[in-house]
Design an enzyme around this catalytic site. Structure first.
Site, PDB file in Angstrom:
ATOM      1  N   LEU A 227       0.838  -1.199   0.000  1.00  0.00           N
ATOM      2  CA  LEU A 227       0.000   0.000   0.000  1.00  0.00           C
ATOM      3  C   LEU A 227       0.872   1.248   0.000  1.00  0.00           C
ATOM      4  O   LEU A 227       1.943   1.271   0.608  1.00  0.00           O
ATOM      5  CB  LEU A 227      -0.891   0.033   1.239  1.00  0.00           C
ATOM      6  CG  LEU A 227      -2.033  -0.974   1.343  1.00  0.00           C
ATOM      7  CD1 LEU A 227      -2.778  -0.753   2.653  1.00  0.00           C
ATOM      8  CD2 LEU A 227      -2.987  -0.840   0.170  1.00  0.00           C
ATOM      9  N   LYS A 228       0.409   2.289  -0.676  1.00  0.00           N
ATOM     10  CA  LYS A 228       1.076   3.595  -0.619  1.00  0.00           C
ATOM     11  C   LYS A 228       0.277   4.474   0.323  1.00  0.00           C
ATOM     12  O   LYS A 228      -0.770   4.983  -0.027  1.00  0.00           O
ATOM     13  CB  LYS A 228       1.150   4.222  -2.010  1.00  0.00           C
ATOM     14  CG  LYS A 228       1.749   5.629  -2.026  1.00  0.00           C
ATOM     15  CD  LYS A 228       3.208   5.607  -1.658  1.00  0.00           C
ATOM     16  CE  LYS A 228       3.801   7.020  -1.744  1.00  0.00           C
ATOM     17  NZ  LYS A 228       3.424   7.875  -0.604  1.00  0.00           N
ATOM     18  N   HIS A 229       0.773   4.609   1.568  1.00  0.00           N
ATOM     19  CA  HIS A 229       0.134   5.525   2.513  1.00  0.00           C
ATOM     20  C   HIS A 229       0.445   6.957   2.086  1.00  0.00           C
ATOM     21  O   HIS A 229       1.516   7.247   1.548  1.00  0.00           O
ATOM     22  CB  HIS A 229       0.635   5.266   3.933  1.00  0.00           C
ATOM     23  CG  HIS A 229       0.186   3.963   4.504  1.00  0.00           C
ATOM     24  ND1 HIS A 229      -0.756   3.862   5.504  1.00  0.00           N
ATOM     25  CD2 HIS A 229       0.543   2.688   4.200  1.00  0.00           C
ATOM     26  CE1 HIS A 229      -0.950   2.592   5.806  1.00  0.00           C
ATOM     27  NE2 HIS A 229      -0.172   1.854   5.020  1.00  0.00           N
TER      28      HIS A 229
END
Length: 1186
Positions: A227-229
Site C-alpha cells: 500500500l502507498k500511505h
C-alpha cells in the site's frame, strides 16, 4: 611496512572478500532471529577466498573516429599539484579494499584525523535480547585500518577546542571557510541516512506489466505489492545519527517524525517504552542502521484525506555499514519490525502467473473507484500471500487510498516470508489502554506561537530516551552557536581532498559526475553538531544533503550508470557525514604507499563481484510500477493542485486543466463526464465562497470534504465517484507551524492571494471559443518557418473561422515569448503560430502560462525522428538540419551558409534536448499539452547514414562537450579549442556537401509533410484529435470480461441461418442485422454482478484465442442473441459466470442489453423463438477486458 603489519592487513582483507552467489538460504540475520540465542557472541572468522571477475572492457569494434582530448588545465592557485603517490594511490588503490562489517572488524580502534570513528560498538556492549542484522560483505565497505596504522595521535580536549571559548572562535564565520586543502588533506565520507534509489523505468507501463508477468511465469521472480500511505518520507538513524525528512533535517518535519516514532514505542511497549527506545537507539548507532518511514499526520498539511490518527509505517531498513547501503528484504524488514514492535505496511506476494495477472486486472477494475476496503479485499482474494499491516489503513488513514507500489523481488521471497511469519507472530501492544500523554495534535494545538516553540514542545514530549539533545534543531545554545550553514567552499574542498576509503571515493565520483553533467541538484552542507567535541582548525565535520531538484536527474543518472557500471546509485533522501582532516606529510605518504602496495593487483575484482550481488547490471532487478487511484487523484491533482489556476485564471482555464489531466491519465469517457459535472459545480461553489482570496492548499480539505460529502449523498453513482467522504478531522487549530514557502514533500503550495479579476469572477461558465498556440520544439533547419508560411496560405486556414497569424522569432527584437503573450492578450481567440524553436521546459512553462491567462490550448509540432538513447533527434535528423541551414542564403537570423559557426549553433540546440529519449520527449509534451503533431522528416526505407557523415557529427558532439565543460557558453572562436572548431566546421561542410545526394534522397517531400501537418492541426482545431502513439499505456477502468468475436464471421453465420430457416430470414431482414451489427462478444463476468476478483481471474487468459460454439438463435420482439458454449484455452475449460452464455445481437429502442438473459425463460413461456443451429458453428474469439 613491517611483516606483522602487512600480515594483519592481508588477513583482514582475506577475511572479508565476497563469496560467489549461492542459491536461496536463510540469511545470517534470519538465522539469528530464528534461533533467538542470547546473548550474541562473535563467530570465529571463516577464511574466504577471492572471487575474481574480469575487469577488461569490451574491445571497441568498428571504424575509429577522431577523439578530442581535453587539454591540460592550469594548476589552481594556492593548490600544490597532487602527488601520484598520495592522490591516485589513495583513490585507486585504497578504494578497492574491503573491511568486513563483522564483529572482529568492528572491535578495531579505527580513527580518522585524530577523531575516533563513530559507531565502534563491540559485540559485548550490545543489549541483551537485541537482534543483530546480517553482515554484508562487499567492495563497498569502508577502509579504516590503514589510517589507524599510520595516524595514532588523538587530540586532547584542549586541542579540539571543546570549551565554550574555543567553540566561539572555531565557529566565527561559516565552518570550513578557513580550512585550506593541501597535499596532506584527506576526506572521509559515510552515508548517514538514505531511502531507496529512485529508478525511472525506461519501459512503458504496459511493457513493465508484460515483463513482470513473464518473469513470474518462468519462475524468475515474485511480484511484491504494498500500500502507498499518503504522507511524507521520514528517516531515523538514532538519536546521534539524526532524524531526516526528504531533503532536510532539524525542522518541524523531523520534530514531528521523532514525536510520532516515540509515540509508536509507547503504544507498543507501554511502561517499558523508555528502556526500549534507549536500546533501539543504541542498536541503530552501533550497527549503523537507518529506518525509513511514511509519516502520516494531520498537522503537516492535506494530502488525499486527513488521517484519523497520526502514525508511521516502516518502508525500508538500511544497513549503512561503512560503505554502500544495503536494504533489507521485505521478510527481513517484517522480522526486524516485529522484533522491535514497529508498525508495518500491508504486503501481498504474487508468485504465479494466475495470481499476478489477476492482480493487474483487479487494479484495472478498481483504478477509477477503488477505496482501501475494496482494494484490500480484492488483493487478499487473488494474492498467494497476504501480510496485513500492523497499522490498518482503513482505521488510521481512512478509505481514500493513494495507490499501490508493485515491484519485482526474489523468486524465493514467498518461502522466506512464510518462514518469517511462522517464527515472528504479530507482537502484543502493551500500551493499549494506558495514558500515553498528550497526542501530536494536542501538543501542536497548545504551542502556537512559532515554529521554534512547537519544535521544542514536540522534542520534550518525545522524551530524552528518544531525543537527548536538540543540537540538530537549535545548534549549541549554551555556547551561543546557532548558525547551521557550513561554508560553500567545503564541497569543493571535499572533492579536492584525498579519499581515505572506497566509500569516499565513490561518493566523490558521484558528486563530480552530477556537477560535470550540470544536473539540477544542490549539495547543502551544515554543521555536524554531534561531532563538536572532535572539531579543530585541521579537523572539521559537517553534514551534506544531496538534494535532487528534478525527477529527470534520476533517469539521466541511470543512463550514466549503464555506461559506468561502477557508479553508486543516486538515492532519495540522501545525507552524508563528511570529515575533512590533515595529517603530516610523512604519514600521508606512508599511508598511500602501504595501501597501494597491498592493493595494486586487485584491479577492481571486488567491484565486479559486487555488481553481481547488487544486480545493477540487470534492469529487471529494478522493475517497479506505481498504481494510483482516481478517488485520490480527484482530491490532490484535480481539486488541490487546480486551486491556483481556478482562482487566478478562472473556471475556463480550470476546466482546461482538469480535462487535460484526465486525458493524460486515460480516464474513461463516462468518468470524465461525471467528474466534469462535479468539478464545474465545485468551481462555482468555492469561488462564490472565497471570492478572489485563494483557498489554502494545506487545509483545502476543510472545504472540499464537506462539498464531496454533500455531493455523494445525492445518488449511489455520486457515492462511487467520490469514493468516501465524511468524518472530517478539523485541523485549523493544530497544524504545525511551517516557515512560509517551505514544503518538504513538494505538494503544499504557499498561499497567494489571487489578483483582482472582476471579469473572471463573474464568469462561472466555460466559453466554447478558445485560442490556439502552435509552437515548435525543434532545431534550426526543421522547416518551421516554411511550414508556418504554408499554414498561413492554406485555403480555409485550419477549418474554422478563427484568424491565423504568425510571429517569426528572427524578426522580433527583445523578448520573443513576452511578445507572443502580449499578442495573445490582444487576440485571445486567434490561432498563433509561434515561429521560433521552443527547446526547453522553461519555454514550455511560459506557453502553459499563456494558455491559462488567455484561455487557449497549445499544440507542439515536432519533426518525426527515431532519436537516440539520450536525445529525441537521431544523427540522421541532425545531419538534415545542418545540411538545410548550410544551404540558406540571407537568413533573417544570420544562421546560414555565411555563418562561420553554423555547425556549433546546431550542436548547441541539439544538446538542449540532451537527457531525454524520443519516448520521454513525446510523452512529456503530450502530458503537458494534451496533443502532439508530428511533421514527417525522414523516409522509413532510407539507406543508413554514410560513415563519414556519422563520424564528423560524432566528432563535433565530442568537441562540443569538451568545449562546454571548459568554457560553458563561450563562443567557440574565443575558447581554447578555437583551432579545432575552425577545422571541424570546414570539414563538416565538405563532408555534408560531398554526400548531398544521400541527404536529399532520405527526406520526405516537403509538400507531403505540409499536408500531414495540416490534417493533424485541423483535427486538433475541431477537437477530433487522436492521441499519438507515445508508447505510454493508458489503462481504463475494467467493467467486465468477455470473448470478443469477429463480426464478419457472425454475419456469415446469420446469412447462413437466413438462407436455411424462413423465420430467421424474416426476423433478420426486418432488423437489418447483417448491415447494422458492428461488434459482438460473449460476456464472461461483470464486476457489478460477479465481483472484481471474479472478473480479474480471467486475466491469466487475456488476449488468448478461445473457440466458441454457437448452438441456437433466440429472439423476441425486443431482443435477439446467439446461444454460446465456450471452449478451452491451453486445456483449461473457460466458463462464463452468466447462467446463459450468449452473444447479444440486437435490442429494441429502450431495451437494455442485459434483457437478453431472459430469452430462455421467454422461449419456455412461448414469448420468444428458438432456432437450433445443427451442427453448431464454431467461431474463435479473443478473451479481453472491457
Amino acid at each position: 611496512m613491517s611483516k606483522f603489519s602487512q600480515g594483519r592487513f592481508l588477513s583482514l582483507l582475506a577475511l572479508n572478500l565476497p563469496s560467489p552467489p549461492k542459491p536461496f538460504s536463510p540469511s545470517p540475520s534470519l538465522i539469528l532471529l530464528l534461533r533467538r540465542r542470547l546473548p550474541l557472541s562473535p563467530s570465529p572468522p571463516v577464511p574466504r577466498r577471492f572471487f575474481g571477475a574480469s575487469s577488461t572492457p569490451m574491445a571497441h569494434r568498428g571504424k575509429q573516429t577522431t577523439q578530442w582530448k581535453e587539454k591540460q588545465r592550469p594548476a589552481a592557485v594556492g593548490s600544490p599539484p597532487s602527488s601520484p603517490v598520495t592522490a591516485s594511490a589513495v583513490a585507486d588503490g585504497v578504494g578497492r579494499l574491503s573491511i568486513a562489517d563483522n564483529p572482529a572488524a568492528r572491535s578495531l580502534p579505527m580513527q580518522l584525523g585524530g577523531a575516533p570513528l563513530s559507531n565502534q560498538g563491540s559485540v559485548k556492549s550490545q543489549q541483551k535480547g537485541l537482534w543483530k542484522p546480517k553482515s554484508y560483505v562487499t567492495a563497498t565497505s569502508a577502509v579504516a585500518a590503514p589510517v589507524e596504522s599510520t595516524i595514532s595521535s588523538v587530540p586532547t580536549e584542549e586541542e579540539t577546542g571543546s570549551s565554550a571559548n574555543n567553540l566561539m572562535k572555531l565557529f566565527k564565520g561559516p565552518i570550513g571557510a578557513h580550512f585550506n586543502v593541501d597535499n596532506n588533506t584527506f576526506s572521509h565520507a559515510q552515508i548517514r541516512a538514505t531511502f531507496y534509489p529512485k529508478f525511472e523505468n525506461e519501459k512503458s507501463d504496459q511493457e513493465i506489466r508484460i515483463r513482470m508477468i513473464e518473469m513470474v511465469s518462468h519462475g524468475q521472480a515474485t511480484v511484491e505489492v504494498s500500500l502507498k500511505h499518503s504522507g511524507s518520507l521520514f528517516m531515523y538513524a538514532g538519536h546521534h545519527g539524526g532524524a531526516y525528512a526528504k531533503n532536510s533535517f532539524g525542522n518541524i518535519y523531523t520534530a514531528v517524525g521523532v514525536f510520532v516514532l516515540s509515540r509508536m514505542f509507547l503504544e507498543a511497549w507501554g511502561t517499558e517504552a523508555g528502556k526500549m527506545q534507549a536500546q533501539f537507539n543504541n542498536f541503530l548507532e552501533e550497527n549503523r542502521i537507518c529506518i525509513s518511514m511514511e509519516l502520516v499526520t494531520a498537522v503537516l498539511g492535506d494530502h488525499g484525506q486527513r488521517p484519523l490518527d497520526d502514525y508511521v509505517v516502516i518502508t525500508a531498513v538500511t544497513d549503512l555499514g561503512h560503505g554502500k547501503p544495503k536494504f533489507y528484504s521485505t521478510p527481513e524488514l517484517i522480522a526486524f519490525c516485529r522484533k522491535w514492535r514497529l508498525p508495518t505496511n500491508h504486503v501481498w506476494l504474487f508468485s504465479t502467473r494466475k495470481s499476478v495477472t489477476s492482480f493487474f486486472a483487479a487494479y484495472d477494475a478498481l483504478c477509477e473507484e477503488g477505496t482501501a476496503t475494496t482494494v484490500c479485499k480484492a488483493l487478499n482474494e487473488v494474492a498467494d500471500i497476504s501480510v496485513p499491516g500492523s497499522k490498518d489503513h482503513i482505521k488510521v488513514q481512512g478509505e481514500i487510498l493513494e495507490g499501490l507500489v508493485a515491484r519485482v523481488v526474489s523468486c524465493d521471497s514467498s518461502k522466506h516470508m512464510e518462514k518469517v511469519l511462522k517464527d515472528f507472530p504479530p507482537p502484543a501492544l502493551d500500551g493499549v489502554g494506558l495514558d500515553l500523554g498528550p497526542t501530536l495534535r494536542e501538543v501542536c494545538a497548545a504551542n502556537r506561537s512559532d515554529e521554534k516553540q512547537q519544535v521544542k514542545a514536540l522534542l520534550q514530549n518525545a522524551g530524552t530516551s528518544m531525543c537527548p539533545d536538540y543540537a540538530d534543531w537549535f545548534g549549541i545554545e549554551e555556547s551561543g552557536v546557532h548558525s547551521r550553514q557550513a561554508d560553500r567552499s567545503v564541497l569543493s574542498k571535499f572533492l579536492q581532498a584525498h579519499p581515505t576509503d572506497y566509500a569516499t571515493t565513490k561518493l566523490q565520483e558521484m558528486i563530480r559526475l552530477i556537477r560535470q553533467r550540470h544536473f539540477p541538484a544542490a549539495f547543502k552542507c551544515y554543521y555536524n553538531f554531534h561531532k563538536v567535541n572532535s572539531l579543530s582548525s585541521d579537523n572539521i565535520h559537517y553534514k551534506m544533503v544531496i538534494h535532487i531538484h528534478s525527477d529527470s536527474v534520476f533517469r539521466r543518472y541511470q543512463q550514466e550508470m549503464r555506461r559506468n557500471r561502477g557508479l553508486w546509485p543516486l538515492y532519495r533522501g540522501f545525507f552524508v557525514d563528511v570529515n575533512l582532516f590533515k595529517v603530516d606529510k610523512e604519514r600521508a605518504t606512508d599511508f598511500a604507499k602501504d595501501s597501494n602496495s597491498l592493493l595494486k593487483n586487485i584491479n577492481g575484482n571486488l567491484e565486479a563481484s559486487s555488481l553481481v550481488a547488487d544486480g545493477l547490471a540487470d534492469e529487471d532487478a529494478n522493475l517497479m510500477i506505481k498504481l494510483k487511484f482516481l478517488t485520490y487523484k480527484l482530491r490532490t491533482f484535480l481539486i488541490r493542485n487546480g486551486l491556483s489556476i481556478l482562482f487566478k485564471d478562472g473556471p475556463s482555464a480550470y476546466k482546461t486543466y482538469y480535462l487535460r489531466q484526465m486525458k493524460i491519465w486515460g480516464t474513461s469517457a463516462g468518468k470524465q463526464r461525471e467528474l466534469s459535472k462535479m468539478l464545474d459545480e465545485w468551481a462555482v461553489y468555492i469561488r462564490r465562497k472565497y471570492g478572489n482570496k485563494q483557498l489554502s492548499t494545506s487545509t483545502y480539505l476543510s472545504e472540499a470534504e464537506p462539498f464531496l460529502e454533500q455531493y455523494a449523498t445525492r445518488s449511489p453513482q455520486n457515492q462511487v465517484l467520490v469514493g468516501a467522504a465524511g468524518n472530517l478531522v478539523r485541523t485549523e487549530n493544530l497544524l504545525a507551524i511551517i516557515e512560509a514557502g517551505r514544503d518538504e514533500e513538494g505538494d503544499i503550495h504557499h498561499d497567494v492571494e489571487a489578483p483582482s479579476s472582476p471579469t473572471h469572477a463573474a464568469k462561472d461558465t466555460v466559453l466554447k471559443d478558445e485560442g490556439l498556440i502552435v509552437f515548435f520544439p525543434g532545431i534550426p533547419g526543421c522547416a518551421k518557418s516554411a511550414l508556418c508560411k504554408e499554414i498561413l496560405n492554406a485555403p480555409g486556414g485550419l477549418g474554422d473561422n478563427r484568424p491565423v497569424h504568425s510571429l517569426m522569432g528572427d524578426l522580433i527584437k527583445g523578448r520573443y515569448w513576452q511578445k507572443v503573450a502580449d499578442e495573445r492578450k490582444k487576440r485571445p481567440y486567434a490561432i498563433t503560430l509561434a515561429d521560433k524553436n521552443a527547446p526547453n521546459e522553461e519555454v514550455w512553462r511560459q506557453i502553459e502560462d499563456m494558455c491559462r491567462s488567455t484561455k487557449a490550448s497549445a499544440v507542439p509540432v515536432i519533426p518525426e525522428s527515431e532519436g537516440t538513447d539520450s536525445n529525441p533527434f537521431s544523427l540522421d535528423a541532425l545531419a538534415i538540419f545542418i545540411f538545410r541551414v548550410l544551404q540558406r542564403v540571407n537568413h533573417p537570423g544570420n544562421l546560414d551558409k555565411a555563418s562561420p559557426n553554423a555547425g556549433y549553433v546546431l550542436l548547441m540546440f541539439y544538446h538542449l534536448y540532451d537527457g531525454k529519449n524520443r519516448r520521454e520527449f513525446e510523452s512529456e509534451l503530450y502530458e503537458r499539452f494534451g496533443s502532439l503533431v508530428k511533421m514527417p522528416l525522414l523516409k522509413p526505407d532510407r539507406n543508413p547514414l554514410p560513415d563519414p557523415v556519422k563520424d564528423i557529427l560524432n566528432e563535433g558532439i565530442n568537441l562540443y562537450r569538451l568545449h562546454t565543460n571548459r568554457h560553458g557558453r563561450m563562443e567557440p572562436a574565443k575558447g581554447s579549442y578555437a583551432k579545432e572548431w575552425a577545422r571541424w566546421e570546414k570539414r563538416l561542410r565538405e563532408i555534408l556537401f560531398g554526400n548531398a545526394d544521400h541527404l536529399n534522397s532520405i527526406q520526405v517531400p516537403f509538400d507531403y509533410a505540409v499536408k500531414q501537418v495540416l490534417e493533424q492541426l485541423k483535427d486538433v482545431a475541431k477537437g477530433e484529435y487522436k492521441t499519438p502513439d507515445t508508447e505510454k499505456r493508458k489503462f481504463g477502468n475494467i467493467v467486465f470480461a468477455a470473448v470478443t468475436l469477429p463480426v464478419g464471421e457472425i454475419k456469415n453465420l446469420l446469412d447462413k441461418l437466413a438462407n436455411e430457416d424462413p423465420k430467421a430470414k424474416s426476423f433478420l431482414e426486418d432488423k437489418s442485422l447483417v448491415n447494422n451489427l458492428m461488434k459482438a462478444h460473449v460476456t464472461l463476468a461483470h464486476k457489478r454482478s460477479h465481483g472484481v476478483t471474479t472478473v480479474a481471474s480471467y486475466g491469466v487468459f487475456l488476449n488468448q484465442n478461445l473457440p466458441v460454439d454457437f448452438t441456437a438463435l433466440l429472439f423476441s420482439d425486443k431482443v435477439a442473441a446467439l446461444e454460446a458454449q465456450l471452449g478451452s484455452i491451453n486445456g483449461e475449460k473457460i466458463n462464463s459466470k452468466n447462467e446463459w452464455p450468449h452473444a447479444t445481437l440486437w435490442t429494441a429502442p429502450g431495451t437494455a442489453p442485459k434483457e437478453a438473459n431472459t430469452l430462455p425463460q421467454l422461449v419456455s413461456e412461448g414469448k420468444a423463438t428458438r432456432i437450433d443451429i445443427v451442427p453448431p458453428v464454431t467461431v474463435s474469439g479473443e478473451l479481453d477486458f472491457y
